[in-house]
Design a protein around this motif. Structure first.
Motif, short mmCIF file in Angstrom:
data_model
loop_
_atom_site.label_atom_id
_atom_site.label_comp_id
_atom_site.label_asym_id
_atom_site.label_seq_id
_atom_site.Cartn_x
_atom_site.Cartn_y
_atom_site.Cartn_z
N PHE A 23 -12.88 -11.87 -3.32
CA PHE A 23 -11.46 -12.02 -3.64
C PHE A 23 -10.73 -10.69 -3.47
N THR A 24 -11.37 -9.60 -3.88
CA THR A 24 -10.79 -8.27 -3.73
C THR A 24 -10.55 -7.95 -2.26
N VAL A 25 -11.54 -8.23 -1.43
CA VAL A 25 -11.40 -7.96 0.01
C VAL A 25 -10.27 -8.82 0.60
N PHE A 26 -10.22 -10.08 0.20
CA PHE A 26 -9.17 -10.98 0.68
C PHE A 26 -7.79 -10.46 0.28
N MET A 27 -7.62 -10.04 -0.95
CA MET A 27 -6.33 -9.52 -1.41
C MET A 27 -5.98 -8.21 -0.71
N LEU A 28 -6.98 -7.40 -0.43
CA LEU A 28 -6.73 -6.15 0.30
C LEU A 28 -6.23 -6.43 1.71
N ILE A 29 -6.82 -7.42 2.37
CA ILE A 29 -6.37 -7.79 3.71
C ILE A 29 -4.92 -8.30 3.68
N ILE A 30 -4.62 -9.12 2.69
CA ILE A 30 -3.25 -9.62 2.56
C ILE A 30 -2.29 -8.47 2.29
N PHE A 31 -2.71 -7.52 1.45
CA PHE A 31 -1.86 -6.35 1.20
C PHE A 31 -1.61 -5.56 2.48
N LEU A 32 -2.66 -5.34 3.27
CA LEU A 32 -2.50 -4.58 4.51
C LEU A 32 -1.58 -5.27 5.50
N ILE A 33 -1.56 -6.59 5.47
CA ILE A 33 -0.69 -7.34 6.36
C ILE A 33 0.75 -7.35 5.86
N THR A 34 0.93 -7.62 4.56
CA THR A 34 2.28 -7.81 4.02
C THR A 34 2.91 -6.55 3.44
N LYS A 35 2.10 -5.57 3.08
CA LYS A 35 2.57 -4.35 2.41
C LYS A 35 3.23 -4.63 1.05
N ASN A 36 2.94 -5.79 0.49
CA ASN A 36 3.46 -6.17 -0.81
C ASN A 36 2.59 -5.52 -1.89
N GLU A 37 3.19 -4.70 -2.73
CA GLU A 37 2.43 -3.94 -3.73
C GLU A 37 1.76 -4.82 -4.78
N THR A 38 2.23 -6.02 -4.95
CA THR A 38 1.59 -6.95 -5.90
C THR A 38 0.14 -7.22 -5.49
N TYR A 39 -0.09 -7.38 -4.20
CA TYR A 39 -1.46 -7.62 -3.73
C TYR A 39 -2.35 -6.40 -3.93
N GLU A 40 -1.76 -5.23 -3.82
CA GLU A 40 -2.52 -4.00 -4.08
C GLU A 40 -2.94 -3.94 -5.55
N LYS A 41 -2.04 -4.31 -6.45
CA LYS A 41 -2.38 -4.33 -7.89
C LYS A 41 -3.46 -5.37 -8.18
N ILE A 42 -3.33 -6.54 -7.55
CA ILE A 42 -4.35 -7.58 -7.74
C ILE A 42 -5.71 -7.08 -7.27
N THR A 43 -5.72 -6.37 -6.14
CA THR A 43 -6.96 -5.79 -5.62
C THR A 43 -7.58 -4.84 -6.63
N HIS A 44 -6.76 -3.99 -7.20
CA HIS A 44 -7.24 -3.03 -8.19
C HIS A 44 -7.83 -3.73 -9.41
N TYR A 45 -7.10 -4.70 -9.95
CA TYR A 45 -7.55 -5.39 -11.16
C TYR A 45 -8.79 -6.25 -10.91
N SER A 46 -8.86 -6.90 -9.76
CA SER A 46 -10.04 -7.73 -9.49
C SER A 46 -11.28 -6.88 -9.26
N LEU A 47 -11.11 -5.71 -8.69
CA LEU A 47 -12.26 -4.81 -8.54
C LEU A 47 -12.77 -4.35 -9.89
N TRP A 48 -11.86 -4.02 -10.80
CA TRP A 48 -12.25 -3.63 -12.15
C TRP A 48 -12.90 -4.80 -12.90
N ALA A 49 -12.34 -6.00 -12.72
CA ALA A 49 -12.91 -7.18 -13.39
C ALA A 49 -14.33 -7.43 -12.91
N GLY A 50 -14.57 -7.28 -11.62
CA GLY A 50 -15.92 -7.44 -11.09
C GLY A 50 -16.88 -6.41 -11.64
N THR A 51 -16.42 -5.18 -11.78
CA THR A 51 -17.26 -4.11 -12.31
C THR A 51 -17.60 -4.34 -13.78
#
Length: 87
Positions: A23-51
Motif C-alpha cells: 500500500f505504501t508503494v502504491f501511494m508513493l506511485i500515486i504521489f509521484l504522478i499527482t504531486k498531491n501532498e496528501t498521498y505523501e502523508k499517507i505514504t509516511h503514515y502507512s510505512l510507520w504503521a507497517g513498522t
C-alpha cells in the motif's frame, strides 16, 4: 471484547503488517504522478504503521516461541529470530 485464552496472536500479527508495505508503494506511485501532498502523508503514515505492527509480530512470535515451543532452538527458529532482527 475478550478473546479466548488459546487465541494465538502471532499468526494474525505476522500477516496484518504485510498489507502496509505494498500500500505504501502504491501511494508513493500515486504521489509521484499527482504531486498531491496528501498521498505523501499517507505514504509516511502507512510505512510507520507497517513498522509498528511488525514490532508487535516480533514480540508475539517471541512470546509464542517461549510458551508453545519452550524456547527450543531448532534451526527454523534460529532463522526466524535472525530474520526478525533484520526487519
Amino acid at each position: 471484547m475478550k478473546f479466548p485464552s488459546k487465541f494465538h496472536w502471532h499468526p494474525f500479527s505476522v500477516h496484518f503488517p504485510s498489507v502496509f508495505y505494498p500500500f505504501t508503494v502504491f501511494m508513493l506511485i500515486i504521489f509521484l504522478i499527482t504531486k498531491n501532498e496528501t498521498y505523501e502523508k499517507i505514504t509516511h503514515y502507512s510505512l510507520w504503521a507497517g513498522t509498528v505492527t511488525n514490532l508487535f509480530a516480533i514480540v508475539s512470535g517471541f512470546v509464542d516461541w517461549r510458551k508453545k515451543y519452550r524456547s527450543n532452538l531448532v534451526p527454523i527458529f534460529v532463522q526466524k529470530i535472525a530474520l526478525s532482527l533484520l526487519t
